[in-house]
Design a protein around this motif. Structure first.
Motif, PDB file in Angstrom:
ATOM      1  N   ALA A  41       0.846  -1.190   0.000  1.00 28.85           N
ATOM      2  CA  ALA A  41       0.000   0.000   0.000  1.00 28.85           C
ATOM      3  C   ALA A  41       0.883   1.241   0.000  1.00 28.85           C
ATOM      4  N   PHE A  42       0.485   2.238  -0.815  1.00 23.75           N
ATOM      5  CA  PHE A  42       1.248   3.461  -0.973  1.00 23.75           C
ATOM      6  C   PHE A  42       0.338   4.665  -0.773  1.00 23.75           C
ATOM      7  N   ARG A  43       0.890   5.709  -0.181  1.00 23.43           N
ATOM      8  CA  ARG A  43       0.133   6.935   0.001  1.00 23.43           C
ATOM      9  C   ARG A  43      -0.076   7.622  -1.348  1.00 23.43           C
ATOM     10  N   GLY A  44      -1.295   8.123  -1.598  1.00 24.62           N
ATOM     11  CA  GLY A  44      -1.572   8.825  -2.838  1.00 24.62           C
ATOM     12  C   GLY A  44      -1.678   7.894  -4.020  1.00 24.62           C
ATOM     13  N   ARG A  45      -1.296   8.386  -5.182  1.00 21.28           N
ATOM     14  CA  ARG A  45      -1.429   7.622  -6.418  1.00 21.28           C
ATOM     15  C   ARG A  45      -0.137   6.929  -6.828  1.00 21.28           C
ATOM     16  N   ASP A  46       1.007   7.548  -6.517  1.00 19.89           N
ATOM     17  CA  ASP A  46       2.286   7.030  -6.978  1.00 19.89           C
ATOM     18  C   ASP A  46       2.722   5.835  -6.147  1.00 19.89           C
ATOM     19  N   MET A  47       3.136   4.778  -6.809  1.00 18.83           N
ATOM     20  CA  MET A  47       3.560   3.556  -6.135  1.00 18.83           C
ATOM     21  C   MET A  47       5.079   3.541  -6.043  1.00 18.83           C
ATOM     22  N   LYS A  48       5.584   4.408  -5.158  1.00 23.23           N
ATOM     23  CA  LYS A  48       7.022   4.557  -4.978  1.00 23.23           C
ATOM     24  C   LYS A  48       7.400   4.140  -3.566  1.00 23.23           C
ATOM     25  N   GLY A  49       8.631   3.646  -3.434  1.00 21.29           N
ATOM     26  CA  GLY A  49       9.066   3.153  -2.132  1.00 21.29           C
ATOM     27  C   GLY A  49       8.965   4.183  -1.027  1.00 21.29           C
ATOM     28  N   ALA A  50       9.224   5.471  -1.352  1.00 18.96           N
ATOM     29  CA  ALA A  50       9.202   6.512  -0.327  1.00 18.96           C
ATOM     30  C   ALA A  50       7.809   6.734   0.232  1.00 18.96           C
ATOM     31  N   ASP A  51       6.779   6.383  -0.548  1.00 21.18           N
ATOM     32  CA  ASP A  51       5.397   6.595  -0.117  1.00 21.18           C
ATOM     33  C   ASP A  51       4.740   5.312   0.388  1.00 21.18           C
ATOM     34  N   ARG A  52       5.518   4.242   0.555  1.00 26.03           N
ATOM     35  CA  ARG A  52       4.950   2.975   1.017  1.00 26.03           C
ATOM     36  C   ARG A  52       4.462   3.109   2.449  1.00 26.03           C
ATOM     37  N   LEU A  53       3.268   2.600   2.707  1.00 24.02           N
ATOM     38  CA  LEU A  53       2.706   2.611   4.057  1.00 24.02           C
ATOM     39  C   LEU A  53       2.850   1.257   4.742  1.00 24.02           C
ATOM     40  N   PHE A  54       2.529   0.189   4.016  1.00 19.80           N
ATOM     41  CA  PHE A  54       2.627  -1.133   4.633  1.00 19.80           C
ATOM     42  C   PHE A  54       2.655  -2.210   3.560  1.00 19.80           C
ATOM     43  N   VAL A  55       3.020  -3.415   3.990  1.00 12.27           N
ATOM     44  CA  VAL A  55       2.988  -4.615   3.161  1.00 12.27           C
ATOM     45  C   VAL A  55       2.111  -5.641   3.885  1.00 12.27           C
ATOM     46  N   ALA A  56       1.216  -6.294   3.159  1.00 11.41           N
ATOM     47  CA  ALA A  56       0.369  -7.355   3.717  1.00 11.41           C
ATOM     48  C   ALA A  56       0.736  -8.670   3.042  1.00 11.41           C
ATOM     49  N   VAL A  57       1.066  -9.685   3.844  1.00 13.19           N
ATOM     50  CA  VAL A  57       1.527 -10.970   3.322  1.00 13.19           C
ATOM     51  C   VAL A  57       0.608 -12.077   3.837  1.00 13.19           C
ATOM     52  N   ASP A  58       0.069 -12.869   2.917  1.00  7.82           N
ATOM     53  CA  ASP A  58      -0.799 -13.990   3.284  1.00  7.82           C
ATOM     54  C   ASP A  58       0.059 -15.116   3.850  1.00  7.82           C
TER      55      ASP A  58
ATOM     56  N   HIS B  68      -0.158 -11.247   7.722  1.00 12.45           N
ATOM     57  CA  HIS B  68       0.741 -10.404   8.504  1.00 12.45           C
ATOM     58  C   HIS B  68       0.901  -9.057   7.808  1.00 12.45           C
ATOM     59  N   VAL B  69       0.854  -7.993   8.599  1.00 13.60           N
ATOM     60  CA  VAL B  69       0.976  -6.635   8.074  1.00 13.60           C
ATOM     61  C   VAL B  69       2.229  -5.994   8.661  1.00 13.60           C
ATOM     62  N   PHE B  70       3.101  -5.515   7.781  1.00 14.83           N
ATOM     63  CA  PHE B  70       4.361  -4.894   8.187  1.00 14.83           C
ATOM     64  C   PHE B  70       4.338  -3.427   7.761  1.00 14.83           C
ATOM     65  N   LEU B  71       4.406  -2.529   8.727  1.00 15.43           N
ATOM     66  CA  LEU B  71       4.434  -1.107   8.417  1.00 15.43           C
ATOM     67  C   LEU B  71       5.766  -0.733   7.792  1.00 15.43           C
ATOM     68  N   HIS B  72       5.745   0.314   6.971  1.00 21.12           N
ATOM     69  CA  HIS B  72       6.986   0.788   6.377  1.00 21.12           C
ATOM     70  C   HIS B  72       7.955   1.200   7.497  1.00 21.12           C
ATOM     71  N   GLY B  73       9.173   0.716   7.440  1.00 23.86           N
ATOM     72  CA  GLY B  73      10.152   0.986   8.492  1.00 23.86           C
ATOM     73  C   GLY B  73      10.319  -0.152   9.466  1.00 23.86           C
ATOM     74  N   ASN B  74       9.488  -1.181   9.358  1.00 25.08           N
ATOM     75  CA  ASN B  74       9.655  -2.361  10.204  1.00 25.08           C
ATOM     76  C   ASN B  74      11.034  -2.968   9.936  1.00 25.08           C
ATOM     77  N   SER B  75      11.822  -3.125  10.980  1.00 24.03           N
ATOM     78  CA  SER B  75      13.222  -3.551  10.822  1.00 24.03           C
ATOM     79  C   SER B  75      13.433  -5.033  11.115  1.00 24.03           C
ATOM     80  N   SER B  76      12.344  -5.797  11.194  1.00 24.19           N
ATOM     81  CA  SER B  76      12.471  -7.204  11.567  1.00 24.19           C
ATOM     82  C   SER B  76      12.753  -8.114  10.387  1.00 24.19           C
ATOM     83  N   GLY B  77      12.821  -7.552   9.180  1.00 23.38           N
ATOM     84  CA  GLY B  77      12.973  -8.401   8.004  1.00 23.38           C
ATOM     85  C   GLY B  77      11.737  -9.243   7.749  1.00 23.38           C
ATOM     86  N   GLU B  78      10.569  -8.674   8.059  1.00 25.51           N
ATOM     87  CA  GLU B  78       9.276  -9.344   7.899  1.00 25.51           C
ATOM     88  C   GLU B  78       9.182 -10.617   8.731  1.00 25.51           C
ATOM     89  N   ARG B  79       9.801 -10.582   9.905  1.00 28.39           N
ATOM     90  CA  ARG B  79       9.665 -11.701  10.844  1.00 28.39           C
ATOM     91  C   ARG B  79       8.668 -11.384  11.953  1.00 28.39           C
TER      92      ARG B  79
END
Length: 216
Positions: A95-112, A124-135
């Motif tokens: 998910a990205f803020r606004g219309r542009d799908m750029k890394g700087a505007d990423r809000l979160f990643v959702a993984v089934d 699992h939902v990982f907010l942008h900046g999560n430093s756990s390596g998606e663990r």
């Protein structure tokens, strides 16, 4: 625990409520793809559309992108996009803020994270900046998509620490023709647009007919 973003609202301050909220998300397929209307909870006469969702495009490999728009101004709030990058068999959306799908505007990643033969579903939902390596997820969505309620909880906590619930209200026939309907129950102090985005992503993760629908 306070809301994890620096500001109270992850997407837009208009969708941060100081009271519990109930919303209805209704999907209907069109010639251009999947579309959603998000309305306040109530009768058809009283319900007001607050967010519209439209299919943006199918990218490489028929990857889906959807755009969430403010219903009044039609201004883009955020975009959700299917990702090809992930462990084999794991559906993944960003998910990205606004219309542009750029890394700087990423809000979160959702993984089934649902496993084969598992009863129910887990995302699992990982907010942008999560430093756990998606663990270590920031939020976990768990429950039965088809037979009950999906609960959105903070971190690895149990369902007692939930921030929202997403209930699939669709009949079998409605699901077959692509007219899914969900009720969202959102706690005080939680960004409604964030939960709406999760509901849309859950719908798309469980929608095997998207290729045909999006190319009609």
């Amino acid at each position: 625990m306070s809301w994890p973003w620096e500001s109270k609202a992850a997407v837009d301050g208009r969708f941060y409520a100081e009271h519990p909220t109930a919303l209805t998300v209704t999907r209907s397929d069109t010639w251009s793809g999947h579309g959603f209307n998000v309305t306040t909870f109530g009768s058809n006469d009283d319900a007001a559309v607050i967010i519209k969702v439209q299919t943006a495009h199918l990218g490489n490999g028929n990857l889906r992108s959807l755009l969430l728009l403010d219903a009044a101004s039609q201004a883009p709030l955020l975009a959700v996009e299917e990702s090809r990058f992930g462990v084999a068999g794991q559906r993944r959306w960003e998910a990205f803020r606004g219309r542009d799908m750029k890394g700087a505007d990423r809000l979160f990643v959702a993984v089934d994270k649902t496993r084969f033969l598992q009863m129910g579903n887990t995302v699992h939902v990982f907010l942008h900046g999560n430093s756990s390596g998606e663990r270590v997820p920031d939020f976990v969505v768990r429950g039965s998509y088809f037979r009950g309620t999906m609960t959105v909880s903070r971190g690895g906590g149990d369902d007692a620490d939930f921030v929202a619930q997403i209930r699939n209200e669709s009949s079998l026939w409605a699901s077959l023709v692509g007219e899914n309907r969900y009720t969202l129950w959102i706690k005080t102090g939680v960004d409604q647009a964030f939960i709406i985005a999760l509901a849309v992503i859950l719908d798309q993760m469980q929608s095997p007919r998207h290729d045909a629908a999006s190319r009609r």
